[in-house]
Design a protein around this motif. Structure first.
Motif, PDB file in Angstrom:
ATOM      1  N   GLN A  67      32.746 -14.303  36.514  1.00  0.00           N
ATOM      2  CA  GLN A  67      33.231 -15.234  37.547  1.00  0.00           C
ATOM      3  C   GLN A  67      33.423 -14.458  38.858  1.00  0.00           C
ATOM      4  OE1 GLN A  67      32.597 -18.033  35.812  1.00  0.00           O
ATOM      5  NE2 GLN A  67      34.485 -18.992  36.491  1.00  0.00           N
ATOM      6  N   PRO A  68      33.157 -15.113  39.996  1.00  0.00           N
ATOM      7  CA  PRO A  68      33.380 -14.400  41.250  1.00  0.00           C
ATOM      8  C   PRO A  68      34.865 -14.031  41.344  1.00  0.00           C
ATOM      9  CG  PRO A  68      32.922 -16.744  41.627  1.00  0.00           C
ATOM     10  CD  PRO A  68      32.694 -16.484  40.183  1.00  0.00           C
ATOM     11  N   GLU A  69      35.168 -12.969  42.000  1.00  0.00           N
ATOM     12  CA  GLU A  69      36.547 -12.503  42.213  1.00  0.00           C
ATOM     13  C   GLU A  69      37.122 -11.804  40.986  1.00  0.00           C
ATOM     14  OE1 GLU A  69      37.989 -13.229  45.431  1.00  0.00           O
ATOM     15  OE2 GLU A  69      35.920 -13.853  45.698  1.00  0.00           O
ATOM     16  N   VAL A  70      36.465 -11.881  39.839  1.00  0.00           N
ATOM     17  CA  VAL A  70      37.006 -11.215  38.650  1.00  0.00           C
ATOM     18  C   VAL A  70      36.383  -9.819  38.555  1.00  0.00           C
ATOM     19  CG1 VAL A  70      37.170 -11.251  36.130  1.00  0.00           C
ATOM     20  CG2 VAL A  70      37.381 -13.381  37.436  1.00  0.00           C
ATOM     21  N   PRO A  71      37.200  -8.761  38.662  1.00  0.00           N
ATOM     22  CA  PRO A  71      36.624  -7.412  38.612  1.00  0.00           C
ATOM     23  C   PRO A  71      36.176  -7.066  37.200  1.00  0.00           C
ATOM     24  CG  PRO A  71      39.023  -7.289  38.599  1.00  0.00           C
ATOM     25  CD  PRO A  71      38.670  -8.747  38.764  1.00  0.00           C
ATOM     26  N   THR A  72      35.197  -6.189  37.090  1.00  0.00           N
ATOM     27  CA  THR A  72      34.830  -5.691  35.761  1.00  0.00           C
ATOM     28  C   THR A  72      35.935  -4.758  35.294  1.00  0.00           C
ATOM     29  OG1 THR A  72      33.715  -3.769  36.694  1.00  0.00           O
ATOM     30  CG2 THR A  72      32.366  -5.737  36.365  1.00  0.00           C
ATOM     31  N   LEU A  73      35.945  -4.473  34.008  1.00  0.00           N
ATOM     32  CA  LEU A  73      36.940  -3.569  33.443  1.00  0.00           C
ATOM     33  C   LEU A  73      36.945  -2.234  34.186  1.00  0.00           C
ATOM     34  CD1 LEU A  73      38.883  -2.633  31.131  1.00  0.00           C
ATOM     35  CD2 LEU A  73      36.831  -1.957  29.868  1.00  0.00           C
ATOM     36  N   GLU A  74      35.747  -1.687  34.429  1.00  0.00           N
ATOM     37  CA  GLU A  74      35.708  -0.358  35.043  1.00  0.00           C
ATOM     38  C   GLU A  74      36.152  -0.398  36.511  1.00  0.00           C
ATOM     39  OE1 GLU A  74      33.326  -1.816  33.340  1.00  0.00           O
ATOM     40  OE2 GLU A  74      31.388  -1.848  34.379  1.00  0.00           O
ATOM     41  N   ASP A  75      35.820  -1.504  37.213  1.00  0.00           N
ATOM     42  CA  ASP A  75      36.285  -1.606  38.592  1.00  0.00           C
ATOM     43  C   ASP A  75      37.809  -1.751  38.635  1.00  0.00           C
ATOM     44  OD1 ASP A  75      33.891  -1.265  39.854  1.00  0.00           O
ATOM     45  OD2 ASP A  75      33.386  -3.395  39.874  1.00  0.00           O
ATOM     46  N   TYR A  76      38.308  -2.525  37.700  1.00  0.00           N
ATOM     47  CA  TYR A  76      39.759  -2.741  37.611  1.00  0.00           C
ATOM     48  C   TYR A  76      40.457  -1.404  37.382  1.00  0.00           C
ATOM     49  CZ  TYR A  76      44.094  -5.029  35.968  1.00  0.00           C
ATOM     50  OH  TYR A  76      45.384  -5.443  35.789  1.00  0.00           O
ATOM     51  N   LEU A  77      39.956  -0.631  36.410  1.00  0.00           N
ATOM     52  CA  LEU A  77      40.576   0.653  36.079  1.00  0.00           C
ATOM     53  C   LEU A  77      40.446   1.647  37.230  1.00  0.00           C
ATOM     54  CD1 LEU A  77      39.602   1.025  32.331  1.00  0.00           C
ATOM     55  CD2 LEU A  77      41.914   0.944  33.286  1.00  0.00           C
ATOM     56  N   SER A  78      39.324   1.564  37.953  1.00  0.00           N
ATOM     57  CA  SER A  78      39.140   2.503  39.066  1.00  0.00           C
ATOM     58  C   SER A  78      40.204   2.287  40.124  1.00  0.00           C
ATOM     59  CB  SER A  78      37.739   2.332  39.658  1.00  0.00           C
ATOM     60  OG  SER A  78      37.680   1.143  40.425  1.00  0.00           O
ATOM     61  N   LYS A  79      40.726   1.055  40.213  1.00  0.00           N
ATOM     62  CA  LYS A  79      41.768   0.780  41.198  1.00  0.00           C
ATOM     63  C   LYS A  79      43.160   1.021  40.634  1.00  0.00           C
ATOM     64  CE  LYS A  79      39.300  -2.289  44.221  1.00  0.00           C
ATOM     65  NZ  LYS A  79      38.548  -3.479  43.857  1.00  0.00           N
ATOM     66  N   GLU A  80      43.389   0.600  39.410  1.00  0.00           N
ATOM     67  CA  GLU A  80      44.739   0.613  38.843  1.00  0.00           C
ATOM     68  C   GLU A  80      45.228   2.018  38.497  1.00  0.00           C
ATOM     69  OE1 GLU A  80      47.049  -1.786  38.281  1.00  0.00           O
ATOM     70  OE2 GLU A  80      45.827  -3.257  39.362  1.00  0.00           O
ATOM     71  N   LEU A  81      44.327   2.850  37.966  1.00  0.00           N
ATOM     72  CA  LEU A  81      44.766   4.162  37.492  1.00  0.00           C
ATOM     73  C   LEU A  81      44.724   5.182  38.617  1.00  0.00           C
ATOM     74  CD1 LEU A  81      43.161   4.452  33.938  1.00  0.00           C
ATOM     75  CD2 LEU A  81      45.512   3.878  34.556  1.00  0.00           C
ATOM     76  N   THR A  82      45.827   5.906  38.788  1.00  0.00           N
ATOM     77  CA  THR A  82      45.872   6.909  39.851  1.00  0.00           C
ATOM     78  C   THR A  82      45.706   8.290  39.227  1.00  0.00           C
ATOM     79  OG1 THR A  82      48.250   6.968  39.608  1.00  0.00           O
ATOM     80  CG2 THR A  82      47.369   5.520  41.306  1.00  0.00           C
ATOM     81  N   ASP A  83      45.361   9.256  40.077  1.00  0.00           N
ATOM     82  CA  ASP A  83      45.154  10.630  39.601  1.00  0.00           C
ATOM     83  C   ASP A  83      46.366  11.094  38.801  1.00  0.00           C
ATOM     84  OD1 ASP A  83      42.600  11.046  40.528  1.00  0.00           O
ATOM     85  OD2 ASP A  83      43.272  11.658  42.530  1.00  0.00           O
ATOM     86  N   GLY A  84      46.112  11.743  37.681  1.00  0.00           N
ATOM     87  CA  GLY A  84      47.192  12.243  36.841  1.00  0.00           C
ATOM     88  C   GLY A  84      47.541  11.296  35.701  1.00  0.00           C
ATOM     89  N   GLN A  85      47.089  10.049  35.790  1.00  0.00           N
ATOM     90  CA  GLN A  85      47.400   9.095  34.709  1.00  0.00           C
ATOM     91  C   GLN A  85      46.431   9.262  33.539  1.00  0.00           C
ATOM     92  OE1 GLN A  85      47.920   5.172  36.745  1.00  0.00           O
ATOM     93  NE2 GLN A  85      50.021   5.431  35.990  1.00  0.00           N
ATOM     94  N   VAL A  86      46.845   8.700  32.387  1.00  0.00           N
ATOM     95  CA  VAL A  86      46.081   8.871  31.152  1.00  0.00           C
ATOM     96  C   VAL A  86      45.631   7.514  30.622  1.00  0.00           C
ATOM     97  CG1 VAL A  86      46.181   9.682  28.761  1.00  0.00           C
ATOM     98  CG2 VAL A  86      47.369  10.964  30.579  1.00  0.00           C
ATOM     99  N   LEU A  87      44.313   7.411  30.335  1.00  0.00           N
ATOM    100  CA  LEU A  87      43.783   6.212  29.688  1.00  0.00           C
ATOM    101  C   LEU A  87      43.561   6.561  28.216  1.00  0.00           C
ATOM    102  CD1 LEU A  87      42.519   3.331  29.775  1.00  0.00           C
ATOM    103  CD2 LEU A  87      40.338   4.434  30.304  1.00  0.00           C
TER     104      LEU A  87
END
Lengths: 597, 597
Positions: free
Chosen positions: B91-111
């Motif tokens: 759907q438009p406006e819905v980020p992919t999982l990887e795009d979402y994670l690229s924004k949400e996770l900051t340096d130093g965090q653990v997935l």
């Protein structure tokens, strides 16, 4: 005139002076043009081999020339006693050029070539394969150093293609390209393919045989365009009009020396498939490079309404010439001396009576009997065959008109055919009609449709070893990309280009029986809209070529009802659209030929 | 039983203890199996959403689940009040999982995620997209830490597939693979795809629904093979016979801890498309990796003579069951209560009367009227529709027999059809027959032939949004690679696999009218030799499925003469080959159905 041995020995002396251990001489001009004008025929001058494809390598102790199967015999003869070994490409035990060089050249040695003529693609292959200590010297014109009476480079007058032919002003085209660059985050585009430059500027020339283009390079920036061209070849009024649009003329020969400064610090779009190794080297001065297809290529491939309208006119004139020729040929063979060459000359004569005719769009292929089975046959004085009242004449020719470029193949029965000949002709015809008749969704590419032109042949254990369709320019090169209809997948998915409304393609299945005859039936088609449904947009082909397929060559029982309908409708359309353009006696002949009994 | 909110909150507490900032839970088991057994249904347990595709992401402040269009409604309902946001893929406006994670996770965090369940492909995408300072913790089983009453992992008894079914001994197969490795300069191959392991060892199991495979990993070296499996699941005599061939059993759960030592210093062939991120990580201990398709895959795809002979038998049994079912259905609908589920249960009952029947080869699709237009429809108790004497029932089912795996779709008219329904059925049928009837040269791939199944639909502005053909295993998975017939080009040219004699494929064009009905007609075919000519080797298809297309659904005027011939020959063949296997009353019904008036 010096002998090949003398030329090579002179070259070797110069190589020693320069410190070059191996010299590579390719076939191309500076623009990868399909036809190479005399000034650029360095490989031919140095080796004595004048086929259309071949690469010469000269070292102090040996020399070798690579060419493909089409030219094995000719090269063997022309290289005899030159001291140049023939490398038959594709034969077992014969190394490729790059494999050969990877073994022959040792670390510290220098491979020299003219970087303006070697493609980025070939250069990258060589660099990858050669030992890491091998260096490359590309600011080097091997032929230039030894060629005394080298022909002059051709810079014929450039002329304007008026808006009623081009359909879009150059300002509009340039604006579009600039917006594409901006969207891609790029500042600048470097063009060296002559048809892209000619298309973009709505200019034409005659510096390359069969291609109405002019020798030039172009740097497109956001504020201005630099056109490297022979200034004397550009008439004053065109110069003025270009300058008004901020298209500034520069000396053709200054391109490579000015290029680094012109793009320094900029982001440059660059197409490695269409740029020489020298361009790639000079572009290292850019701040960054975006390797991608020239944006001009796809825009040029999609013809606008004006171009399509004119293209239909060009095909009408071309069809009238072809039909008059077919009528003449039927009467002439067996009554007067007609050969492959004189027949294609006669066709050229009929074409040249059409308005706005600018010459042939490629070297005509006229192959009688077994010559028709040689796919790239080009009759020479030595091979020129007299036509007799039997078998097939395969005739693949085209014309350049101000209104557009044509490309047509008809395989003409010169006498009564046997059953096999009719069956084979009909199988090729089924392929031609089948592809032309398909409807397909937007997003489809040529690989997906190719089998429609082959399946009737496949059923009988036949096939042909070439693509089915190539793009065709509009009063430009007869072969242009990026679209095609073919059975080989590209390396990268992105190279399989979607067919879009306005694209023009050939439809040319064939069948070649070595030693017997060849059959190819080629029409040009434009991609056009079919319908829009809830399942998406659908496209179809509009056939542009309007010349009949000889009913006498057809085994009608092999055609489906649908194929008969399509063929009859095609012939009716020819009578309707071309009939009025024909002299009375040719029209009568045509009507008689297409009479349904 | 705990609620989803409780599970997520427990998971969050554990994440804090572990220092994991975001937890990813995918659908897959450890082997990317098409069906996921209860032990592996972690995403479903943690989120409450039990569709067949979905990825859960849990962070301390938020949680989200990605799924595709098939499951938007179901996921919306099942995620209500769980605190998990629904991410509607595509759907438009819905980020992919990887795009979402690229924004949400900051340096130093653990997935964190279970590296045994995440594919190498997905892991590479995440690593590429996430900020460079994000780290990944993959030795982590999120569900295992909070799932109290987790179902046991299934390790059912393994059984031998005798040589008269397998056709090639495992020694022969293993020898061939070893020679391929040697030729590639590799020492060792790591397999985790269960059908590849089962095929290589001529063993079968029942640890995955519909797939006769067993949970295992395999390390193939030049001297020995290590088979990681539940030793209790392997009967003594198989164990003995394996050990005699130097195939050594190891504990399934020890695979990942032993893998690095087993391959240390070796050159390992590894297929990133079929291996988990954890395997890729452990393989870092190898001296070098060769990324390529498992050599087992292509060998498995090309069926041997024994397999083909047996496959024909399997299809005979399957056809007899289908025809008896069709006869029963015609009598039952309108007279007794029949629903989508009860109809496919009845078909299963007919199938199970066949010898060597091992169950269904996939979850049956039985879609009446508008349900038939939902491509991945699977009837549930809530959706189960009563069949009436009208419109179509789309029935896509298959069986597992010792002799082979079947997959067939018939679209059954349950009452009189209107003109449009007949036309649409016939267009799909033309596609099915057209593809099955083609002959083509060796070297052709499925992309080149796909249009034959679509062109009749295209002509009417129709299309279907799925592939035309997939590979089918031999008493193995109903979907197998690497060959396919489809309209999308692969990223790499090498992924477009040539069709080879012995390959088995489905031929299943369709047409789906949302809210009205769906039509799909699917046969299985084997690639077989056609003829050898001076133009090369030609291949064709042999149709394996032997169940008629209902003549009452056909608009005969749309068929060409050739199509009528092909269809009539097919129906004659069914009468000849399946007739003798049918009870008298079913044969009479069939003869009557196929009567040509």
């Amino acid at each position: 005139m010096s002998s090949v041995r003398e030329r090579i020995s002179l070259l070797r002396a110069r190589m020693k002076e320069r410190g070059v251990d191996a010299t590579l001489v390719v076939t191309d001009d500076f623009h990868s043009s399909e036809y190479v004008s005399p000034y650029f025929q360095c490989r031919s001058y140095l080796s004595g081999f004048d086929g259309s494809a071949g690469t010469l390598l000269v070292m102090q102790e040996k020399a070798a020339l690579w060419t493909d199967g089409r030219y094995f015999l000719q090269a063997e003869e022309q290289l005899r006693d030159t001291g140049i070994d023939l490398m038959k490409m594709g034969q077992p035990e014969v190394p490729t050029l790059e494999d050969y060089l990877s073994k022959e050249l040792t670390d510290g040695q220098v491979l020299g070539f003219d970087g303006r003529t070697v493609s980025t693609h070939l250069f990258r292959k060589l660099r990858k394969k050669c030992k890491p200590g091998v260096t490359f010297s590309m600011e080097y014109d091997p032929a230039g150093e030894v060629w005394e009476d080298r022909p002059k480079r051709i810079h014929e007058p450039v002329f304007e293609l008026e808006l009623n032919y081009a359909g879009r002003s150059r300002a509009e085209k340039i604006g579009k390209i600039r917006r594409i660059l901006q969207k891609d985050g790029a500042d600048c585009l470097v063009l060296s393919s002559l048809d892209d430059i000619a298309w973009l500027l709505n200019l034409r020339g005659q510096d390359v045989q069969y291609n109405p283009v002019f020798l030039s390079y172009l740097i497109l920036k956001q504020e201005e365009i630099l056109l490297y061209v022979d200034p004397e070849a550009v008439p004053e009024e065109i110069k003025t009009s270009l300058e008004r649009e901020n298209i500034l003329l520069r000396e053709y020969d200054l391109f490579f020396s000015e290029l680094p400064d012109e793009i320094r610090g900029q982001t440059v779009v660059f197409d490695p498939d269409k740029s020489s190794a020298m361009i790639a080297q000079k572009l290292e001065a850019a701040s960054s490079l975006k390797e991608k297809r020239n944006p001009t290529e796809l825009m040029k491939a999609v013809k606008n309404e004006t171009e399509l309208k004119n293209l239909r006119l060009a095909h009408q004139k071309d069809a009238a010439a072809m039909i008059r020729f077919l009528h003449w040929l039927e009467g002439a063979v067996g009554k007067e001396p007609v050969t492959e060459i004189s027949a294609s000359d006669k066709l050229e004569e009929f074409r040249s009576r059409g308005s706005h005719y600018y010459g042939q769009s490629f070297a005509p292929i006229a192959g009688f009997k077994e010559h028709g089975a040689i796919i790239h046959y080009e009759a020479t004085e030595e091979t020129d065959k007299a036509l007799e009242k039997e078998s097939f004449l395969l005739l693949d020719t085209g014309g350049q008109y101000l209104e557009g470029t044509t490309d047509i193949t008809r395989t003409i029965p010169l006498g009564p055919l046997d059953n096999d000949q009719k069956i084979r002709y009909t199988l090729v015809l089924k392929g031609n009609l089948g592809l032309a008749d398909v409807r397909f969704p937007a997003g489809t590419n040529g690989i997906q449709l190719d089998c429609l032109a082959r399946m009737a042949l496949w059923e009988h254990g036949f096939d042909y070893n070439h693509g089915t369709g190539h793009g065709v320019g509009c009063f430009l090169n007869v072969h242009e990309g990026p679209q095609s209809i073919r059975n080989r997948l590209p390396e990268k998915k992105s190279d399989a280009v979607e067919l879009k409304p306005g694209m023009v393609l050939s439809d040319e299945p064939g069948l070649y029986l070595p030693g017997e005859y060849g059959i190819r039936l080629e029409n040009m088609m434009a991609v056009t809209d079919d319908q829009k449904t809830e399942f998406g947009e659908f496209l179809r082909f509009e056939t542009l070529t309007l010349v009949p397929f000889d009913p006498a060559a057809i085994e009608w029982s092999l055609l489906t009802e649908r194929e008969k309908e399509v063929l009859n409708a095609y012939h009716d359309r020819i009578l309707r659209e071309i009939g009025p353009l024909l002299p009375e006696e040719d029209l009568l002949w045509l009507k008689n030929k297409l009479r349904k009994d």
